[in-house]
Scaffold this motif. Structure first.
Motif, PDB file in Angstrom:
ATOM      1  N   TYR A  30       0.811  -1.221   0.000  1.00  0.00           N
ATOM      2  CA  TYR A  30       0.000   0.000   0.000  1.00  0.00           C
ATOM      3  C   TYR A  30       0.851   1.281   0.000  1.00  0.00           C
ATOM      4  N   ASN A  31       2.075   1.158  -0.483  1.00  0.00           N
ATOM      5  CA  ASN A  31       2.964   2.334  -0.541  1.00  0.00           C
ATOM      6  C   ASN A  31       2.365   3.452  -1.398  1.00  0.00           C
ATOM      7  N   LEU A  32       1.822   3.076  -2.538  1.00  0.00           N
ATOM      8  CA  LEU A  32       1.253   4.074  -3.448  1.00  0.00           C
ATOM      9  C   LEU A  32       0.062   4.781  -2.804  1.00  0.00           C
ATOM     10  N   GLN A  33      -0.788   3.990  -2.110  1.00  0.00           N
ATOM     11  CA  GLN A  33      -1.950   4.581  -1.448  1.00  0.00           C
ATOM     12  C   GLN A  33      -1.527   5.533  -0.328  1.00  0.00           C
ATOM     13  N   ILE A  39      -0.153  13.182   0.166  1.00  0.00           N
ATOM     14  CA  ILE A  39      -0.251  14.345  -0.717  1.00  0.00           C
ATOM     15  C   ILE A  39      -1.604  15.042  -0.529  1.00  0.00           C
ATOM     16  N   VAL A  40      -2.680  14.233  -0.434  1.00  0.00           N
ATOM     17  CA  VAL A  40      -4.011  14.815  -0.205  1.00  0.00           C
ATOM     18  C   VAL A  40      -4.049  15.536   1.138  1.00  0.00           C
ATOM     19  N   LEU A  41      -3.473  14.900   2.159  1.00  0.00           N
ATOM     20  CA  LEU A  41      -3.441  15.512   3.488  1.00  0.00           C
ATOM     21  C   LEU A  41      -2.658  16.821   3.478  1.00  0.00           C
ATOM     22  N   TYR A  42      -1.598  16.856   2.678  1.00  0.00           N
ATOM     23  CA  TYR A  42      -0.793  18.087   2.560  1.00  0.00           C
ATOM     24  C   TYR A  42      -1.626  19.224   1.981  1.00  0.00           C
ATOM     25  N   THR A  55       2.281  24.387   9.271  1.00  0.00           N
ATOM     26  CA  THR A  55       1.985  23.819   7.958  1.00  0.00           C
ATOM     27  C   THR A  55       3.250  23.635   7.147  1.00  0.00           C
ATOM     28  N   PHE A  56       4.167  24.577   7.255  1.00  0.00           N
ATOM     29  CA  PHE A  56       5.427  24.502   6.513  1.00  0.00           C
ATOM     30  C   PHE A  56       6.252  23.304   6.984  1.00  0.00           C
ATOM     31  N   PHE A  57       6.285  23.088   8.298  1.00  0.00           N
ATOM     32  CA  PHE A  57       7.006  21.938   8.847  1.00  0.00           C
ATOM     33  C   PHE A  57       6.341  20.638   8.412  1.00  0.00           C
ATOM     34  N   PHE A  58       5.001  20.616   8.413  1.00  0.00           N
ATOM     35  CA  PHE A  58       4.275  19.428   7.983  1.00  0.00           C
ATOM     36  C   PHE A  58       4.558  19.122   6.516  1.00  0.00           C
ATOM     37  N   ALA A  59       4.668  20.153   5.692  1.00  0.00           N
ATOM     38  CA  ALA A  59       4.981  19.959   4.274  1.00  0.00           C
ATOM     39  C   ALA A  59       6.343  19.292   4.107  1.00  0.00           C
ATOM     40  N   THR A  60       7.296  19.668   4.938  1.00  0.00           N
ATOM     41  CA  THR A  60       8.624  19.054   4.881  1.00  0.00           C
ATOM     42  C   THR A  60       8.558  17.588   5.291  1.00  0.00           C
ATOM     43  N   LEU A  61       7.746  17.278   6.308  1.00  0.00           N
ATOM     44  CA  LEU A  61       7.584  15.880   6.730  1.00  0.00           C
ATOM     45  C   LEU A  61       6.958  15.044   5.612  1.00  0.00           C
ATOM     46  N   VAL A  62       6.019  15.638   4.873  1.00  0.00           N
ATOM     47  CA  VAL A  62       5.418  14.934   3.735  1.00  0.00           C
ATOM     48  C   VAL A  62       6.477  14.652   2.677  1.00  0.00           C
ATOM     49  N   LEU A  63       7.321  15.635   2.404  1.00  0.00           N
ATOM     50  CA  LEU A  63       8.410  15.461   1.437  1.00  0.00           C
ATOM     51  C   LEU A  63       9.338  14.334   1.876  1.00  0.00           C
ATOM     52  N   VAL A  64       9.699  14.320   3.171  1.00  0.00           N
ATOM     53  CA  VAL A  64      10.572  13.274   3.704  1.00  0.00           C
ATOM     54  C   VAL A  64       9.905  11.907   3.572  1.00  0.00           C
TER      55      VAL A  64
END
Length: 242
Positions: A30-33, A39-42, A55-64
């Protein structure tokens, strides 16, 4: 909890969670999901909490998370896109803090060592060493870059302060200094004209007349200098805007 400490904890937990997810045979399919959900959560967080600093910190966590999902699911240390980790460390150092890049490296190296122990092949050792060696470069580069940004910000603030001071000076010259000098100059000129007209009939000390004439000349020079000063400030302001 200290802001930097909480960021370090969240960053470490994000890396560990992503590693556990990709290592689990039940979750790995389920990696793709998970990537899509992140991305949707971001975008949802950006829409509803666009003004929040977190929000900016959360965006970085999404990138990581997304980057590590790709790397861990394609072989980890033997992944063909392992080099992305180098850029990721620079991104963490720049977007969060330089020290956080070092923390991310410690967590990643610990996970890679634990995963590959005791089968350390040459490619494994080389990739781990490259990750360790790139970290100081990311930290130093981002510290220097952030200092330069801070210096540019201070210069900008200084320019704005100088510009405001120039505006205030121009206003003072045009609304206070020149009208006041003109009024005083007119009064002195009237006194000089009056003294010249009555000096033939009234015994007025010549030294007093000459003194008033000298004051009149000084006032004329001072009034002319305000125009020169005003022009000089305007030219200086135009140069700063260019």
């Amino acid at each position: 909890m200290n802001s930097k400490l909480s960021q370090a904890v969240l960053l470490s937990l994000t890396i560990i969670f992503t590693f556990i997810w990709t290592s689990s045979s039940a979750l790995n399919p389920y990696n793709l999901q998970l990537t899509g959900a992140l991305i949707v959560l971001y975008f949802v967080s950006r829409f509803f909490f666009r003004r929040a600093k977190s929000t900016f910190f959360f965006a970085t966590l999404v990138l990581v998370s997304v980057s590590l999902l790709l790397i861990f699911s394609t072989g980890g240390l033997s992944s063909p896109i392992f080099f992305v980790l180098d850029f990721l460390l620079f991104a963490i150092a720049l977007l969060i803090a330089p020290s956080q890049a070092a923390i991310a490296t410690i967590v990643l190296v610990s996970l890679f060592v634990w995963e590959n122990y005791p089968n350390f092949t040459s490619p494994v050792i080389i990739n781990i060493l490259s990750l360790i060696l790139i970290t100081p470069l990311a930290v130093i580069f981002c510290k220097t870059y952030l200092k330069n940004l801070q210096s540019e910000g201070k210069i900008t603030v200084l320019k704005e302060a100088i510009k405001d001071e120039q505006t205030n000076s121009l206003l003072w010259i045009s609304t206070t200094a020149k009208p006041s000098l003109a009024s005083v100059l007119n009064s002195v000129s009237d006194i000089v004209i009056y003294l010249n007209s009555v000096s033939q009939n009234v015994n007025i000390p010549k030294a007093l007349v000459e003194k008033m004439k000298t004051v009149q000349k000084d006032l004329i020079s001072l009034y002319a200098s305000t125009g020169t000063l005003e022009k000089s400030i305007e030219e200086s302001s135009d140069k700063m805007e260019l």
